[in-house]
Design a protein around this motif. Structure first.
Motif, PDB file in Angstrom:
ATOM      1  N   PRO A 145     -14.914   4.899   6.310  1.00  0.00           N
ATOM      2  CA  PRO A 145     -13.877   5.374   5.757  1.00  0.00           C
ATOM      3  C   PRO A 145     -14.050   7.062   4.903  1.00  0.00           C
ATOM      4  N   ILE A 146     -12.424   7.107   4.818  1.00  0.00           N
ATOM      5  CA  ILE A 146     -12.624   8.279   3.115  1.00  0.00           C
ATOM      6  C   ILE A 146     -11.488   8.549   2.823  1.00  0.00           C
ATOM      7  N   VAL A 147     -11.129   7.517   1.560  1.00  0.00           N
ATOM      8  CA  VAL A 147      -9.713   8.070   0.557  1.00  0.00           C
ATOM      9  C   VAL A 147      -9.799   9.218   0.067  1.00  0.00           C
ATOM     10  N   VAL A 148      -9.171   9.910   0.450  1.00  0.00           N
ATOM     11  CA  VAL A 148      -9.029  11.344  -0.650  1.00  0.00           C
ATOM     12  C   VAL A 148      -7.924  11.284  -1.725  1.00  0.00           C
ATOM     13  N   MET A 149      -8.319  11.192  -2.568  1.00  0.00           N
ATOM     14  CA  MET A 149      -7.200  10.536  -3.471  1.00  0.00           C
ATOM     15  C   MET A 149      -7.034  12.404  -4.240  1.00  0.00           C
ATOM     16  N   CYS A 150      -5.514  12.031  -5.067  1.00  0.00           N
ATOM     17  CA  CYS A 150      -4.941  13.194  -6.200  1.00  0.00           C
ATOM     18  C   CYS A 150      -4.449  12.572  -7.379  1.00  0.00           C
ATOM     19  N   ASN A 151      -4.671  13.000  -8.196  1.00  0.00           N
ATOM     20  CA  ASN A 151      -3.738  12.225  -9.880  1.00  0.00           C
ATOM     21  C   ASN A 151      -2.604  12.872  -9.562  1.00  0.00           C
ATOM     22  N   PRO A 213     -19.817  15.311   9.189  1.00  0.00           N
ATOM     23  CA  PRO A 213     -19.602  14.086   9.942  1.00  0.00           C
ATOM     24  C   PRO A 213     -20.069  12.838   9.527  1.00  0.00           C
ATOM     25  N   GLY A 214     -20.348  12.022   8.826  1.00  0.00           N
ATOM     26  CA  GLY A 214     -20.347  10.938   7.664  1.00  0.00           C
ATOM     27  C   GLY A 214     -19.108  10.922   8.368  1.00  0.00           C
ATOM     28  N   VAL A 215     -17.693  11.500   8.166  1.00  0.00           N
ATOM     29  CA  VAL A 215     -16.386  10.636   8.033  1.00  0.00           C
ATOM     30  C   VAL A 215     -15.376  10.178   9.103  1.00  0.00           C
ATOM     31  N   ASP A 216     -15.479   8.974   9.778  1.00  0.00           N
ATOM     32  CA  ASP A 216     -14.964   8.824  10.395  1.00  0.00           C
ATOM     33  C   ASP A 216     -13.134   9.301  10.635  1.00  0.00           C
ATOM     34  N   SER A 217     -13.016  10.175  11.185  1.00  0.00           N
ATOM     35  CA  SER A 217     -11.601  10.585  11.601  1.00  0.00           C
ATOM     36  C   SER A 217     -10.053   9.322  11.915  1.00  0.00           C
ATOM     37  N   PRO A 233       2.892  10.084  -0.655  1.00  0.00           N
ATOM     38  CA  PRO A 233       4.080   9.590   0.191  1.00  0.00           C
ATOM     39  C   PRO A 233       4.709  11.582   1.146  1.00  0.00           C
ATOM     40  N   ARG A 234       5.272  11.853   0.215  1.00  0.00           N
ATOM     41  CA  ARG A 234       5.317  13.014   1.231  1.00  0.00           C
ATOM     42  C   ARG A 234       4.299  13.303   1.520  1.00  0.00           C
ATOM     43  N   ALA A 235       3.087  14.434   1.609  1.00  0.00           N
ATOM     44  CA  ALA A 235       2.041  14.304   1.947  1.00  0.00           C
ATOM     45  C   ALA A 235       2.236  13.750   3.432  1.00  0.00           C
ATOM     46  N   ALA A 236       2.383  12.285   3.120  1.00  0.00           N
ATOM     47  CA  ALA A 236       1.657  11.721   4.601  1.00  0.00           C
ATOM     48  C   ALA A 236       2.860  11.425   5.913  1.00  0.00           C
ATOM     49  N   ALA A 237       4.074  11.659   5.241  1.00  0.00           N
ATOM     50  CA  ALA A 237       5.059  12.051   5.841  1.00  0.00           C
ATOM     51  C   ALA A 237       5.182  13.170   6.964  1.00  0.00           C
ATOM     52  N   PHE A 238       4.611  14.126   6.682  1.00  0.00           N
ATOM     53  CA  PHE A 238       4.374  15.527   7.565  1.00  0.00           C
ATOM     54  C   PHE A 238       3.087  15.588   8.463  1.00  0.00           C
ATOM     55  N   GLU A 239       1.740  14.554   7.744  1.00  0.00           N
ATOM     56  CA  GLU A 239       0.883  14.414   7.745  1.00  0.00           C
ATOM     57  C   GLU A 239      -0.058  13.384   8.825  1.00  0.00           C
ATOM     58  N   PRO A 240      -0.364  13.458  10.494  1.00  0.00           N
ATOM     59  CA  PRO A 240      -0.335  12.406  11.544  1.00  0.00           C
ATOM     60  C   PRO A 240      -2.034  12.031  11.056  1.00  0.00           C
ATOM     61  N   ARG A 241      -2.504  13.291  10.442  1.00  0.00           N
ATOM     62  CA  ARG A 241      -4.482  12.745  10.361  1.00  0.00           C
ATOM     63  C   ARG A 241      -4.278  11.463   9.237  1.00  0.00           C
ATOM     64  N   ILE A 242      -3.093  11.546   8.573  1.00  0.00           N
ATOM     65  CA  ILE A 242      -3.278  10.071   7.687  1.00  0.00           C
ATOM     66  C   ILE A 242      -2.484   8.737   7.846  1.00  0.00           C
ATOM     67  N   LYS A 243      -3.662   8.029   7.895  1.00  0.00           N
ATOM     68  CA  LYS A 243      -3.829   6.717   8.919  1.00  0.00           C
ATOM     69  C   LYS A 243      -3.360   5.383   8.026  1.00  0.00           C
TER      70      LYS A 243
END
Length: 402
Positions: A145-151, A213-217, A233-243
């Motif tokens: 699994p991957i966590v994308v982080m922004c400050n 290839p090491g990331v579980d989509s 949360p703004r990005a999650a509202a419009f980006e379906p790849r975020i689980k």
């Protein structure tokens, strides 16, 4: 958390506590922070710069002749202190001390990263530029699994090492920590200012992450810190790849941090902030700067990262950072909304709910509210005084959710 230093300046105390917290993952040392802070003149931005710079320079010089592990540790702490040195200087964007301290901070961080396993500096294509950050690769074979982080409003990708980079990596997560527009490497290197439609920032970052290839989509989380608690949360509202999405801490209306200090309703503030001229409003903001260390810093830094020429123009831009208009309701993936019970910026005033609770109330999908308290030493904004505790709770939630 009770102020132990700078009792008349909550902004200086918060930034000191923030540095204290980085000791949890090696980004500071308690005695160094106390010794440095004790030499700073309260409210004096030049003094703040000079003392943090002196500590950083001493450590960097020591690291240059130290053995590998000692050098790694000293460079990592020096990076934090160089970053702190330029923190309050952004009211004058042409101040040469800003670029010097920032460049030294990043250089020291890169030297430190050489001593860690599985951390890579990355550059991600973004429009006509790149977004810079770090990939913390989980150990072991197979897809992870991957966590994308922004400050947020003022934090750097380098700082995310202490807010989840190392914590995620040691728990078996890949972590991709990136500076977006308005954040340090983007503003320093390319002059890219903030934009509210953060889904357009996250999309190329996800393209980059999911090409690995090491990331579980199917196990992709997005975590935002501070203002990132609105941007993610703004990005999650419009980006379906975020689980799954995590807001540390949740923000529904970023402008509330400033409007709470002003005597008019939000609609009136929006109108006056966007007026071609408003001498009364300008005078009010000037008086607010003089009375509030937090407003003084926020306006200075806000002009810098929003590309604004005046405090009023900054406020006009900042008031567009909101999840109103049905945006919050669009979020369908599981959401973790964190709350600090004594948040310096987003705790609500005059009976109004805190920003995390305002966001939580608008969510229509699976949601969890996680409150951090004074008894835990974790009630400050983004739980800066309890970074290991916060990381543990966030990643335990991710374990259960993903």
């Amino acid at each position: 958390m009770k102020q132990l230093l700078f009792e008349d300046d909550p902004q200086f105390w918060f930034e000191t506590l923030r540095v204290f917290g980085h000791a949890s993952y090696g980004g500071a040392d308690f005695g160094e922070v106390v010794a440095t802070a004790s030499r700073i003149k309260p409210g004096d931005y030049d003094s703040w710069h000079d003392e943090w710079l002196a500590t950083a320079e001493r450590l960097a010089a020591e690291a240059a002749s130290a053995r590998p592990v000692s050098a790694r540790d000293a460079y990592l702490r020096a990076s934090t202190y160089f970053r702190s040195a330029e923190f309050f200087l952004h009211g004058n964007a042409s101040d040469p001390r800003i670029a010097y301290a920032y460049d030294r901070s990043v250089a020291c961080f890169h030297r430190a990263v050489e001593g860690f396993e599985g951390i890579e500096h990355v550059e991600i294509p973004y429009e006509d530029h790149v977004l810079r950050g770090y990939f913390y690769r989980a150990p072991g074979a197979g897809r992870k699994p991957i966590v994308v982080m922004c400050n947020g409003f003022d934090g750097a990708a380098e700082e995310l090492m202490f807010f989840g980079g190392l914590a995620g990596q040691e728990r078996g997560y890949h972590v991709l920590a990136v500076d977006g527009p308005g954040q340090p490497s983007a503003i320093h290197r390319d002059g890219l200012v903030f934009r509210p439609d953060w889904e357009h920032v996250v999309a190329p970052v996800l393209d980059f992450a999911l090409a690995d290839p090491g990331v579980d989509s199917e196990k992709v989380a997005l975590l935002g810190l501070s203002l990132g608690g609105l941007l993610a949360p703004r990005a999650a509202a419009f980006e379906p790849r975020i689980k799954a999405v995590v807001a540390v801490d949740g923000v529904f209306d970023a402008g509330s941090a400033v409007t709470a200090m002003l005597p008019w309703p939000r609609e009136e503030i929006v109108r006056r902030a966007n007026a071609a001229e408003d001498a009364e409003f300008d005078q009010l903001l000037a008086a607010g700067r003089a009375a509030s260390p937090t407003l003084r810093w926020a306006a200075d830094h806000g002009r810098y990262v929003m590309g604004a020429k005046t405090d009023r123009e900054f406020l006009a831009k900042y008031l567009t950072y909101t999840l109103d208009g049905g945006v919050a309701e669009r979020i369908s993936c599981p959401a973790l909304i964190c709350e600090a019970t004594d948040d310096l910026f987003f705790n609500g005033t005059d009976g109004q709910e805190s920003e995390p609770r305002r966001l939580y109330a608008r969510l229509t999908g699976p949601k969890t509210l996680l409150s951090f308290t004074a008894e835990e030493g974790a009630d400050a904004h983004c739980h800066v005084g309890a970074q290991r505790l916060a990381a543990a709770r966030v990643f335990d939630w991710l374990d259960e959710t993903l």
